[in-house]
Scaffold this motif. Structure first.
Motif, mmCIF file in Angstrom:
data_model
loop_
_atom_site.group_PDB
_atom_site.id
_atom_site.type_symbol
_atom_site.label_atom_id
_atom_site.label_comp_id
_atom_site.label_asym_id
_atom_site.label_seq_id
_atom_site.Cartn_x
_atom_site.Cartn_y
_atom_site.Cartn_z
ATOM 1 N N HIS A 687 -24.627 36.972 -5.317
ATOM 2 C CA HIS A 687 -25.855 36.434 -5.902
ATOM 3 C C HIS A 687 -25.487 35.351 -6.903
ATOM 4 C CE1 HIS A 687 -28.323 39.514 -4.054
ATOM 5 N NE2 HIS A 687 -27.426 40.436 -4.448
ATOM 6 N N ASN A 688 -26.280 34.281 -6.929
ATOM 7 C CA ASN A 688 -25.994 33.144 -7.792
ATOM 8 C C ASN A 688 -26.374 33.490 -9.224
ATOM 9 O OD1 ASN A 688 -25.367 30.687 -8.803
ATOM 10 N ND2 ASN A 688 -26.805 29.513 -7.554
ATOM 11 N N GLU A 689 -25.445 34.144 -9.919
ATOM 12 C CA GLU A 689 -25.701 34.564 -11.297
ATOM 13 C C GLU A 689 -24.450 34.338 -12.127
ATOM 14 O OE1 GLU A 689 -24.802 39.308 -10.912
ATOM 15 O OE2 GLU A 689 -26.768 38.610 -10.244
ATOM 16 N N LYS A 690 -24.637 34.250 -13.410
ATOM 17 C CA LYS A 690 -23.541 33.939 -14.339
ATOM 18 C C LYS A 690 -22.455 35.006 -14.274
ATOM 19 C CE LYS A 690 -22.721 32.797 -19.208
ATOM 20 N NZ LYS A 690 -23.341 32.661 -20.542
ATOM 21 N N GLY A 691 -21.190 34.552 -14.166
ATOM 22 C CA GLY A 691 -20.048 35.458 -14.218
ATOM 23 C C GLY A 691 -19.699 36.123 -12.904
ATOM 24 N N ALA A 692 -20.391 35.776 -11.801
ATOM 25 C CA ALA A 692 -20.127 36.446 -10.528
ATOM 26 C C ALA A 692 -18.688 36.224 -10.066
ATOM 27 C CB ALA A 692 -21.105 35.954 -9.472
ATOM 28 N N LEU A 693 -18.208 34.975 -10.143
ATOM 29 C CA LEU A 693 -16.846 34.671 -9.703
ATOM 30 C C LEU A 693 -15.825 35.437 -10.541
ATOM 31 C CD1 LEU A 693 -14.686 33.125 -8.134
ATOM 32 C CD2 LEU A 693 -15.001 31.207 -9.712
ATOM 33 N N ALA A 694 -16.050 35.493 -11.845
ATOM 34 C CA ALA A 694 -15.106 36.178 -12.722
ATOM 35 C C ALA A 694 -15.017 37.663 -12.386
ATOM 36 C CB ALA A 694 -15.527 35.985 -14.178
ATOM 37 N N ASP A 714 -22.254 26.436 -2.168
ATOM 38 C CA ASP A 714 -23.646 26.820 -2.423
ATOM 39 C C ASP A 714 -24.370 27.090 -1.115
ATOM 40 O OD1 ASP A 714 -23.552 26.674 -5.143
ATOM 41 O OD2 ASP A 714 -24.075 24.539 -5.215
ATOM 42 N N GLU A 715 -25.175 28.141 -1.078
ATOM 43 C CA GLU A 715 -26.066 28.387 0.054
ATOM 44 C C GLU A 715 -27.246 27.425 -0.024
ATOM 45 O OE1 GLU A 715 -25.789 31.138 2.715
ATOM 46 O OE2 GLU A 715 -23.889 30.299 2.051
ATOM 47 N N LYS A 716 -27.952 27.235 1.079
ATOM 48 C CA LYS A 716 -29.011 26.238 1.125
ATOM 49 C C LYS A 716 -30.130 26.519 0.123
ATOM 50 C CE LYS A 716 -28.287 24.762 5.886
ATOM 51 N NZ LYS A 716 -28.850 24.663 7.250
ATOM 52 N N ASP A 717 -30.515 27.800 -0.024
ATOM 53 C CA ASP A 717 -31.647 28.082 -0.909
ATOM 54 C C ASP A 717 -31.244 28.189 -2.369
ATOM 55 O OD1 ASP A 717 -30.257 30.411 -0.939
ATOM 56 O OD2 ASP A 717 -31.857 31.673 -0.111
ATOM 57 N N GLY A 718 -29.915 28.157 -2.653
ATOM 58 C CA GLY A 718 -29.455 28.185 -4.038
ATOM 59 C C GLY A 718 -29.444 29.565 -4.668
ATOM 60 N N SER A 719 -29.937 30.577 -3.966
ATOM 61 C CA SER A 719 -29.976 31.921 -4.551
ATOM 62 C C SER A 719 -28.672 32.670 -4.367
ATOM 63 C CB SER A 719 -31.126 32.728 -3.932
ATOM 64 O OG SER A 719 -30.887 32.915 -2.540
ATOM 65 N N MET A 720 -27.849 32.219 -3.427
ATOM 66 C CA MET A 720 -26.581 32.894 -3.139
ATOM 67 C C MET A 720 -25.441 31.878 -3.197
ATOM 68 S SD MET A 720 -27.708 35.986 -2.477
ATOM 69 C CE MET A 720 -26.449 36.854 -1.565
ATOM 70 N N GLN A 721 -24.260 32.377 -3.422
ATOM 71 C CA GLN A 721 -23.058 31.553 -3.377
ATOM 72 C C GLN A 721 -22.030 32.212 -2.482
ATOM 73 O OE1 GLN A 721 -21.838 30.792 -7.492
ATOM 74 N NE2 GLN A 721 -22.286 28.635 -7.140
ATOM 75 N N VAL A 748 -22.278 41.492 -5.430
ATOM 76 C CA VAL A 748 -21.754 41.169 -4.101
ATOM 77 C C VAL A 748 -22.729 41.633 -3.021
ATOM 78 C CG1 VAL A 748 -19.905 41.597 -2.438
ATOM 79 C CG2 VAL A 748 -19.352 41.206 -4.851
ATOM 80 N N ALA A 749 -23.154 40.701 -2.173
ATOM 81 C CA ALA A 749 -24.059 41.029 -1.067
ATOM 82 C C ALA A 749 -23.288 41.349 0.207
ATOM 83 C CB ALA A 749 -25.010 39.860 -0.803
ATOM 84 N N ARG A 750 -22.147 40.656 0.426
ATOM 85 C CA ARG A 750 -21.390 40.880 1.651
ATOM 86 C C ARG A 750 -19.953 40.415 1.450
ATOM 87 N NH1 ARG A 750 -24.392 38.096 5.175
ATOM 88 N NH2 ARG A 750 -23.042 36.262 5.351
ATOM 89 N N ILE A 751 -19.017 41.084 2.106
ATOM 90 C CA ILE A 751 -17.611 40.665 2.100
ATOM 91 C C ILE A 751 -17.038 40.891 3.489
ATOM 92 C CG2 ILE A 751 -16.870 42.934 1.219
ATOM 93 C CD1 ILE A 751 -14.460 41.486 -0.072
ATOM 94 N N LEU A 752 -16.260 39.939 3.959
ATOM 95 C CA LEU A 752 -15.621 40.101 5.268
ATOM 96 C C LEU A 752 -14.308 39.338 5.296
ATOM 97 C CD1 LEU A 752 -16.224 37.207 6.968
ATOM 98 C CD2 LEU A 752 -18.503 38.188 7.008
ATOM 99 N N ARG A 753 -13.460 39.728 6.224
ATOM 100 C CA ARG A 753 -12.189 39.032 6.412
ATOM 101 C C ARG A 753 -12.429 37.799 7.264
ATOM 102 N NH1 ARG A 753 -6.780 41.606 9.270
ATOM 103 N NH2 ARG A 753 -5.443 39.750 9.072
ATOM 104 N N GLU A 754 -11.901 36.675 6.847
ATOM 105 C CA GLU A 754 -12.129 35.400 7.551
ATOM 106 C C GLU A 754 -10.925 35.086 8.426
ATOM 107 O OE1 GLU A 754 -14.125 31.140 6.423
ATOM 108 O OE2 GLU A 754 -12.770 32.057 4.987
ATOM 109 N N ARG A 755 -11.220 34.745 9.671
ATOM 110 C CA ARG A 755 -10.142 34.519 10.645
ATOM 111 C C ARG A 755 -9.769 33.062 10.805
ATOM 112 N NH1 ARG A 755 -7.098 38.941 11.558
ATOM 113 N NH2 ARG A 755 -8.289 40.673 12.398
ATOM 114 N N SER A 756 -10.610 32.110 10.397
ATOM 115 C CA SER A 756 -10.287 30.691 10.617
ATOM 116 C C SER A 756 -10.802 29.878 9.460
ATOM 117 C CB SER A 756 -10.894 30.208 11.927
ATOM 118 O OG SER A 756 -12.284 30.297 11.885
#
Length: 756
Positions: A687-694, A714-721, A748-756
């Motif tokens: 969610h696009n909120e202060k301190g999420a990355l930290a 940034d996601e298109k609607d700006g509510s998620m990153q 955190v809304a979702r987490i997955l392993r990225e293959r590419s």
């Protein structure tokens, strides 16, 4: 159709008293009638002698006549496919060289260029009669037909290698060779269609780029059109008729533009000559094909060339034209400030002419025009102006020297030709060193290519780049105007993955050379292990009897078993194929029948998995597309000179490649003893909120993982990153635990392993 389109009629001469009045006149424009490709009649030695008498001394002319008599004697009775005496060909080649005013040695080599190949004349005999320099030129021009090659491709590659290396030592070799190819292309109609297409394709792939690289634009354009006419004869004829019909329709527009430009330049006081220029048929065809246009949509069939008397007046003329007609945005190129790799200099601009027609103008001085048309040959053609060609000569010398560097680092002829062809294509990008020196690189070149262009040692030890004062990875593609600096580390070494993103032949050959030499022991060890496993799968002992080993080395052209193992280890040879070869040799020696299927093919055996621990060095590396980690199911892919590339079993790229070439894949398993961490990519949606990355970064650290790289989108609607991490983990279990911990965070809304 006039196949030498550059060229043009003197349409205006505002200043007839030019200092460069000796410049050869340009051909007429527009052509009065459509003409086929030039097919000269029987060449006249008298005509050649008259040309040579204009600039050779009597003693030099005497030597040339002696070379002619020798060649005529050796070729006596030999005929060309067209029915002409064979000697007509060497004379015609010598005439083309005489047009460039090449020296006596080059003319003699042109007359003798086929005597070694066709008439078994020894090099020693040529040295004795005509001197070592002439003999060396002829030797560089001769093919290698007497050597047995495995394939036609290998033979062609070796011929090109020899010719290009001779050219690197003496550029006259390639000038004579291009003259030879030009005359052969002009008379190609006597050959059968399949041979015409093969020779035309070879010309387009190799000789056309070489002519362009050396700035021989007249030869470049004619070879292109001649190749086009033999590769696609119907398209060539159809397009030729369309251009002929269009000339009358467009003559009014061309005349109107010409008159306006001429009057404007005269009013401005700029001494200039204006020439009309019609595009080559191949140039029109290429534009139609690349931009998916019909002929009627190709509006700039005609262009204009303006030759002025000084460097400054190039820019004054440009301003005058821009005041006369509106320029098209993005269609201006300044090749005077930054010349092309082949020394070409001109200002290019496209303007909107009458009736909305786009018209291209090229503006240059007389000296620039000489270099633009004759390239390195201008060194002989205009000897009194040598000082103006210094930059071109230096660039050409640097490129020719790079051929020798590539040869030293290259394993075989096919690889050498592969590297050289990469550098022959002219599309370039220009970047700057921190000290403002301009470096020319092929389009798509990376920072690592830049490093190897500066010096091989800088490339070998590079770890990152600084582009426009920002730190960037070595794989970053360079753009025009970038300021590039390389950060190096004495302990850094080239990686096989570098081969996937370097663009220049010099960089590629240097990396492969390093992988073959510095990492040879690792490659030998891996190759020995792979071959042992493959032999075991065929119920053969890994210990080869001496007689069997000797036969294998003889038939595989390897100098030793160690070299054979090294080739297997770097992927140059496949263990399974070598094992099957040994299996066949053993069967022949013992009389034991091999296992075959109904079609009579040797049945393949399933090989045991290769065991890796991730610390084998450059002989084994993990694919960047999927970054496998301990716990993943894996397959290994053999690629030439890149060792074993390991992919995760569920990697999409690996699945596609395995379906295309399954014989190059082998199952790989992890060793039970692993004492290092592995890179892995994860993607986190927050969610696009202060301190999420930290908070996410802190949780990754709490999970005992190291963060290597992070980027936020940034996601298109700006509510998620969306946050992408490259992290280092021990294995699949460690990664699963980390992902559970991160997923538990409220942001955190979702987490997955990225293959590419």
């Amino acid at each position: 159709m006039n196949l030498n389109p550059a060229d043009s009629t003197t349409l205006s001469a505002a200043n007839p008293k030019r200092a460069d009045a000796t410049r050869p006149p340009l051909p007429s424009y527009p052509p009065k009638t459509e003409q086929p490709a030039p097919v000269p009649g029987v060449a006249s030695v008298t005509h050649l002698t008259n040309k040579l008498a204009e600039y050779l001394t009597p003693s030099e002319l005497k030597k040339v006549k002696e070379a002619y008599r020798f060649s005529d004697e050796k070729h006596l009775g030999q005929m060309r496919k067209s029915g002409e005496p064979y000697i007509s060909h060497p004379i015609a080649v010598a005439e083309i060289c005489a047009d460039w005013k090449l020296d006596a040695q080059a003319i003699m080599a042109a007359l003798l260029h086929d005597v070694m190949e066709d008439q078994d004349v020894a090099k020693d005999e040529l040295i004795e009669r005509f001197g070592a320099p002439v003999a060396s030129l002829v030797d560089g021009l001769s093919k290698l037909d007497k050597i047995e090659f495995q394939t036609q491709v290998e033979a062609q590659a070796e011929n090109f290698r020899k010719m290009l290396l001779a050219m690197a030592r003496d550029v006259r070799v390639i000038l004579v060779k291009l003259a030879d190819r030009l005359h052969n292309m002009r008379t190609l109609g006597a050959m059968d269609p399949s041979k015409r297409r093969r020779i035309a394709r070879e010309t387009m792939d190799v000789y056309v780029p070489i002519a362009h690289r050396l700035g021989l634009n007249n030869i470049y354009r004619e070879l292109q059109d001649l190749s086009f006419s033999h590769l696609h004869p119907l398209r060539y004829r159809t397009l030729g008729k369309a251009v002929k019909a269009a000339r009358g329709n467009r003559r009014e527009v061309v005349g109107k533009i010409l008159e306006a430009v001429k009057n404007t330049l005269v009013a401005t006081g700029i001494p200039a000559e204006v020439y009309g220029r019609e595009k080559t048929l191949f140039g029109i065809y290429r534009k139609m094909r690349n931009k998916h246009l019909s002929f009627s949509q190709v509006l700039d069939v005609y262009g204009f060339r303006i030759v002025v008397d000084s460097f400054a007046n190039c820019y004054v003329a440009l301003g005058t034209l821009h005041a006369l007609y509106k320029p098209m945005p993005g269609k201006f190129k300044d090749y005077i400030a930054i010349p092309k790799l082949n020394g070409y200099q001109s200002l290019h601009t496209t303007l909107i002419g009458p009736y909305g027609t786009p018209v291209e103008f090229q503006i240059r001085t007389a000296d620039m025009h000489r270099v633009a048309e004759s390239g390195v040959a201008a060194h002989w053609l205009y000897k009194d102006n040598e000082g103006n060609l210094t930059d071109l000569q230096q660039r050409t010398h640097a490129w020719l020297q790079s051929l020798l560097d590539i040869q030293k680092q290259t394993g075989d002829s096919a690889e050498f030709l592969e590297h050289v062809k990469v550098d022959l294509f002219p599309d370039s990008v220009y970047v700057f060193t921190p000290k403002s020196k301009i470096i020319s690189l092929p389009r798509g070149a990376t920072a690592l290519d830049f490093a190897y262009t500066i010096h091989t040692d800088i490339g070998d030890h590079a770890i990152e780049s600084i582009i426009n004062h920002e730190h960037q990875p070595l794989r970053t593609e360079l753009r025009n105007g970038d300021i590039v600096e390389i950060v190096s580390d004495p302990d850094s070494r080239p990686s096989p993955t570098w081969l996937s993103f370097v663009r220049t032949g010099k960089a590629r050959s240097a990396i492969r050379h390093h992988l073959r030499t510095i990492n040879r022991s690792e490659s030998v060890e891996l190759g020995q292990q792979l071959l042992a496993q493959a032999l075991t799968a065929h119920n053969l002992s890994p210990e080869l009897p001496q007689l069997l080993a000797d036969r294998l080395l003889k038939e595989s052209s390897a100098r030793s078993l160690e070299e054979l193992y090294a080739d297997i280890g770097v992927g140059k040879r496949m263990a399974t194929l070598v094992a099957r070869h040994i299996f066949g040799l053993a069967e022949n020696a013992t009389g034991t029948a091999p296992a075959i299927n109904a079609q009579g093919e040797l049945l393949p055996s399933k090989l045991d998995p290769v065991v890796i621990n991730g610390s084998e060095g450059s002989a084994v590396h993990l694919a960047q597309c999927c970054l496998p980690i301990p716990g993943d199911s894996m397959y290994g892919h053999f690629r030439r000179d890149q060792g074993l590339t390991v992919h995760a079993a569920d990697c999409d790229l690996a699945k596609r490649q395995r379906s295309k070439e399954p014989e190059r894949w082998i199952e790989v398993v992890w060793s039970g003893e692993i004492n290092r961490r592995f890179d892995c990519r994860i993607k986190v949606l927050v969610h696009n909120e202060k301190g999420a990355l930290a908070r996410v970064a802190a949780e990754i650290g709490e999970s005992d993982a190291n963060i290597v790289y992070v980027v936020m989108d940034d996601e298109k609607d700006g509510s998620m990153q969306q946050i992408r991490f490259t992290i280092q983990v021990e294995d699949r279990v460690h990664l699963a635990r980390l992902m559970r911990n991160v997923r538990a965070l409220p942001s955190v809304a979702r987490i997955l392993r990225e293959r590419s």
